[in-house]
Design a protein around this motif. Structure first.
Motif, PDB file in Angstrom:
ATOM      1  N   UNK A 100       0.833  -1.202   0.000  1.00 54.19           N
ATOM      2  CA  UNK A 100       0.000   0.000   0.000  1.00 54.19           C
ATOM      3  C   UNK A 100       0.868   1.253   0.000  1.00 54.19           C
ATOM      4  N   UNK A 101       0.483   2.207  -0.805  1.00 53.99           N
ATOM      5  CA  UNK A 101       1.216   3.459  -0.965  1.00 53.99           C
ATOM      6  C   UNK A 101       0.454   4.585  -0.271  1.00 53.99           C
ATOM      7  N   UNK A 102       1.149   5.396   0.498  1.00 53.83           N
ATOM      8  CA  UNK A 102       0.505   6.430   1.300  1.00 53.83           C
ATOM      9  C   UNK A 102       0.152   7.644   0.440  1.00 53.83           C
ATOM     10  N   UNK A 103      -0.964   8.291   0.796  1.00 60.05           N
ATOM     11  CA  UNK A 103      -1.406   9.496   0.102  1.00 60.05           C
ATOM     12  C   UNK A 103      -2.058  10.469   1.062  1.00 60.05           C
ATOM     13  N   UNK A 104      -2.551  11.573   0.530  1.00 57.27           N
ATOM     14  CA  UNK A 104      -3.077  12.628   1.399  1.00 57.27           C
ATOM     15  C   UNK A 104      -4.387  12.241   2.085  1.00 57.27           C
ATOM     16  N   UNK A 105      -5.124  11.261   1.568  1.00 60.10           N
ATOM     17  CA  UNK A 105      -6.343  10.838   2.248  1.00 60.10           C
ATOM     18  C   UNK A 105      -6.051   9.870   3.388  1.00 60.10           C
ATOM     19  N   UNK A 106      -4.811   9.494   3.559  1.00 58.40           N
ATOM     20  CA  UNK A 106      -4.420   8.583   4.631  1.00 58.40           C
ATOM     21  C   UNK A 106      -3.807   9.330   5.808  1.00 58.40           C
ATOM     22  N   UNK A 107      -2.999  10.343   5.510  1.00 58.99           N
ATOM     23  CA  UNK A 107      -2.313  11.085   6.573  1.00 58.99           C
ATOM     24  C   UNK A 107      -2.579  12.581   6.477  1.00 58.99           C
ATOM     25  N   UNK A 108      -3.473  12.991   5.576  1.00 57.09           N
ATOM     26  CA  UNK A 108      -3.776  14.404   5.422  1.00 57.09           C
ATOM     27  C   UNK A 108      -2.836  15.085   4.439  1.00 57.09           C
ATOM     28  N   UNK A 109      -3.238  16.297   4.013  1.00 56.77           N
ATOM     29  CA  UNK A 109      -2.315  17.116   3.240  1.00 56.77           C
ATOM     30  C   UNK A 109      -1.134  17.505   4.138  1.00 56.77           C
ATOM     31  N   UNK A 110      -0.158  18.151   3.553  1.00 56.39           N
ATOM     32  CA  UNK A 110       1.056  18.449   4.306  1.00 56.39           C
ATOM     33  C   UNK A 110       0.761  19.234   5.575  1.00 56.39           C
ATOM     34  N   UNK A 111      -0.139  20.212   5.494  1.00 53.00           N
ATOM     35  CA  UNK A 111      -0.425  21.023   6.671  1.00 53.00           C
ATOM     36  C   UNK A 111      -1.235  20.251   7.719  1.00 53.00           C
ATOM     37  N   UNK A 112      -1.808  19.094   7.369  1.00 48.26           N
ATOM     38  CA  UNK A 112      -2.551  18.268   8.307  1.00 48.26           C
ATOM     39  C   UNK A 112      -1.730  17.081   8.831  1.00 48.26           C
ATOM     40  N   UNK A 113      -0.650  16.775   8.162  1.00 49.29           N
ATOM     41  CA  UNK A 113       0.125  15.572   8.472  1.00 49.29           C
ATOM     42  C   UNK A 113       0.813  15.697   9.826  1.00 49.29           C
ATOM     43  N   UNK A 114       0.787  14.629  10.597  1.00 44.24           N
ATOM     44  CA  UNK A 114       1.518  14.585  11.853  1.00 44.24           C
ATOM     45  C   UNK A 114       1.990  13.157  12.099  1.00 44.24           C
ATOM     46  N   UNK A 115       2.804  12.986  13.142  1.00 43.84           N
ATOM     47  CA  UNK A 115       3.391  11.678  13.435  1.00 43.84           C
ATOM     48  C   UNK A 115       2.313  10.649  13.773  1.00 43.84           C
ATOM     49  N   UNK A 116       1.266  11.081  14.457  1.00 46.13           N
ATOM     50  CA  UNK A 116       0.223  10.142  14.855  1.00 46.13           C
ATOM     51  C   UNK A 116      -0.421   9.484  13.635  1.00 46.13           C
ATOM     52  N   UNK A 117      -0.816  10.296  12.649  1.00 43.35           N
ATOM     53  CA  UNK A 117      -1.491   9.739  11.462  1.00 43.35           C
ATOM     54  C   UNK A 117      -0.524   8.904  10.625  1.00 43.35           C
ATOM     55  N   UNK A 118       0.737   9.340  10.536  1.00 44.92           N
ATOM     56  CA  UNK A 118       1.713   8.574   9.764  1.00 44.92           C
ATOM     57  C   UNK A 118       1.976   7.219  10.416  1.00 44.92           C
ATOM     58  N   UNK A 119       2.197   7.217  11.723  1.00 41.83           N
ATOM     59  CA  UNK A 119       2.469   5.951  12.413  1.00 41.83           C
ATOM     60  C   UNK A 119       1.231   5.052  12.437  1.00 41.83           C
ATOM     61  N   UNK A 120       0.030   5.639  12.468  1.00 40.05           N
ATOM     62  CA  UNK A 120      -1.194   4.852  12.399  1.00 40.05           C
ATOM     63  C   UNK A 120      -1.285   4.120  11.063  1.00 40.05           C
ATOM     64  N   UNK A 121      -0.950   4.823   9.997  1.00 40.28           N
ATOM     65  CA  UNK A 121      -0.947   4.202   8.668  1.00 40.28           C
ATOM     66  C   UNK A 121       0.076   3.078   8.594  1.00 40.28           C
ATOM     67  N   UNK A 122       1.296   3.355   9.058  1.00 37.07           N
ATOM     68  CA  UNK A 122       2.357   2.354   8.982  1.00 37.07           C
ATOM     69  C   UNK A 122       2.049   1.140   9.852  1.00 37.07           C
ATOM     70  N   UNK A 123       1.374   1.352  10.967  1.00 37.12           N
ATOM     71  CA  UNK A 123       1.029   0.233  11.840  1.00 37.12           C
ATOM     72  C   UNK A 123      -0.039  -0.648  11.202  1.00 37.12           C
ATOM     73  N   UNK A 124      -1.060  -0.029  10.587  1.00 39.66           N
ATOM     74  CA  UNK A 124      -2.151  -0.800   9.978  1.00 39.66           C
ATOM     75  C   UNK A 124      -1.636  -1.645   8.826  1.00 39.66           C
ATOM     76  N   UNK A 125      -0.753  -1.078   8.000  1.00 39.77           N
ATOM     77  CA  UNK A 125      -0.272  -1.788   6.817  1.00 39.77           C
ATOM     78  C   UNK A 125       1.120  -2.390   7.016  1.00 39.77           C
ATOM     79  N   UNK A 126       1.629  -2.297   8.244  1.00 34.21           N
ATOM     80  CA  UNK A 126       2.840  -3.016   8.644  1.00 34.21           C
ATOM     81  C   UNK A 126       4.018  -2.724   7.723  1.00 34.21           C
ATOM     82  N   UNK A 127       4.224  -1.451   7.416  1.00 38.86           N
ATOM     83  CA  UNK A 127       5.335  -1.095   6.527  1.00 38.86           C
ATOM     84  C   UNK A 127       5.624   0.386   6.640  1.00 38.86           C
TER      85      UNK A 127
END
Length: 351
Positions: A100-127
């Protein structure tokens, strides 16, 4: 890459490359107190009143903190629902690997992106969101393009640092194959990959002015093709695009985000294909790409799903036919009942 699949005959496995973004709705982003947006500093949680109880602004009214916790919980429920929906849509057999490839609907646009959303994505898809996946001698470079604004935010710095490391590893792999078994001093400690240029996968397209040069049945509507793209929103910036091309010299770039298909040749040698949306929510004729890839070549086929208008037309036509059949059946039954009643009435009169 919305649905590229490359067979891996050695392990009887295949590679299915998908992107999450635009398959899932973009719910309002809610941040935890210690996870501020990428462009800001990390904040601090306000202490609660008393012995750790919730803060209340008035009797019977929840405090802003409790309302915020409710929003966070609702956002988490939305995220979990979207993940379940994604896995239902792209369910696959055990001999298929899902990447799975990350995009703005997964972690938000740049101004919305934070560590919590990024790590949540990486944890769900294990990568990790930025990495190299190697199959049968083919290097697939997955790029977190949301973090390529170049503004020095913590996530951006982390992603760029990882990209520089991967670029060094790939370049050292190419140099090592050319120099034989001798490892150059500058490549000491680098990870070796198959010595082939990567296929780069990212959500945002590389910089282009507009879709004016795009053609095909899945291109943007003619009235939208000359609309100018905004850097760092519709496409990557010129600087970020040039850095990626210089670092990796990819033999193919696959991107998305614009919802429409397009083929671009960067610097007259780096082909990019923007894959259109896979969802009826974004276009009438969604599609995906089926790819056959080897270390020295690749072949792409675009596969279209049924058009939404066609499906709706079939449903409406089927409904109309069923209605006509029901009406005909009712009229036939009415005629049959009238015939039977006349027959019975005739027999009664004869008696």
């Amino acid at each position: 890459m919305d649905g590229g699949r490359a067979a891996d005959s050695a392990g009887r496995r295949s590679l299915l490359l998908l992107r999450v973004s635009h398959l899932l709705p973009h719910h309002p982003q809610v941040r935890l107190a210690e996870d501020q947006p990428c462009t800001g500093r990390r904040g601090h949680r306000r202490p609660a009143d008393g012995l750790g109880g919730p803060r209340h602004s008035a009797v019977g009214h929840p405090s802003p903190g409790s309302r915020r916790r409710t929003l966070v919980r609702q956002a988490e429920e939305h995220w979990e629902d979207d993940v379940r929906r994604f896995h239902r849509m792209f369910r696959h057999s055990t001999d298929t690997e899902l990447v799975v490839l990350v995009g703005n609907h997964d972690i938000g646009f740049h101004y919305e992106m934070d560590w919590f959303k990024l790590q949540r994505f990486e944890k769900v898809f294990n990568a990790s969101s930025t990495r190299i996946v190697t199959k049968k001698g083919v290097n697939f470079l997955l790029v977190n393009s949301v973090a390529l604004h170049g503004d020095g935010c913590p996530i951006c710095q982390s992603v760029e640092k990882e990209l520089i490391k991967l670029s060094r590893d790939l370049n050292c792999s190419l140099q090592n194959s050319q120099s034989g078994s001798r490892v150059m001093d500058s490549c000491e400690g680098s990870q070796l990959y198959p010595p082939t240029p990567p296929i780069m996968l990212q959500h945002y397209p590389l910089f282009r002015v507009s879709d004016a040069g795009c053609t095909g049945q899945d291109a943007a509507p003619p009235e939208d093709r000359h609309l100018l793209f905004r850097e760092k929103y519709d496409v990557l910036s010129k600087e970020a695009s040039q850095r990626l091309l210089q670092w990796f010299k990819p033999r193919l770039i696959l991107s998305g985000h614009t919802h429409s298909g397009c083929e671009v040749l960067h610097d007259n040698k780096y082909p990019e294909i923007s894959v259109p949306s896979f969802s009826w929510r974004n276009r009438n004729n969604p599609s995906f790409i089926l790819a056959s890839v080897s270390p020295g070549s690749y072949a792409l086929s675009k596969c279209f799903l049924p058009e939404e208008s066609t499906v709706i037309g079939v449903y409406c036509s089927a409904g109309a036919c069923l209605l006509l059949l029901l009406l005909a059946h009712c009229l036939w039954m009415k005629g049959l009942l009238q015939c039977l009643s006349l027959c019975l009435l005739g027999k009664h009169k004869s008696l």
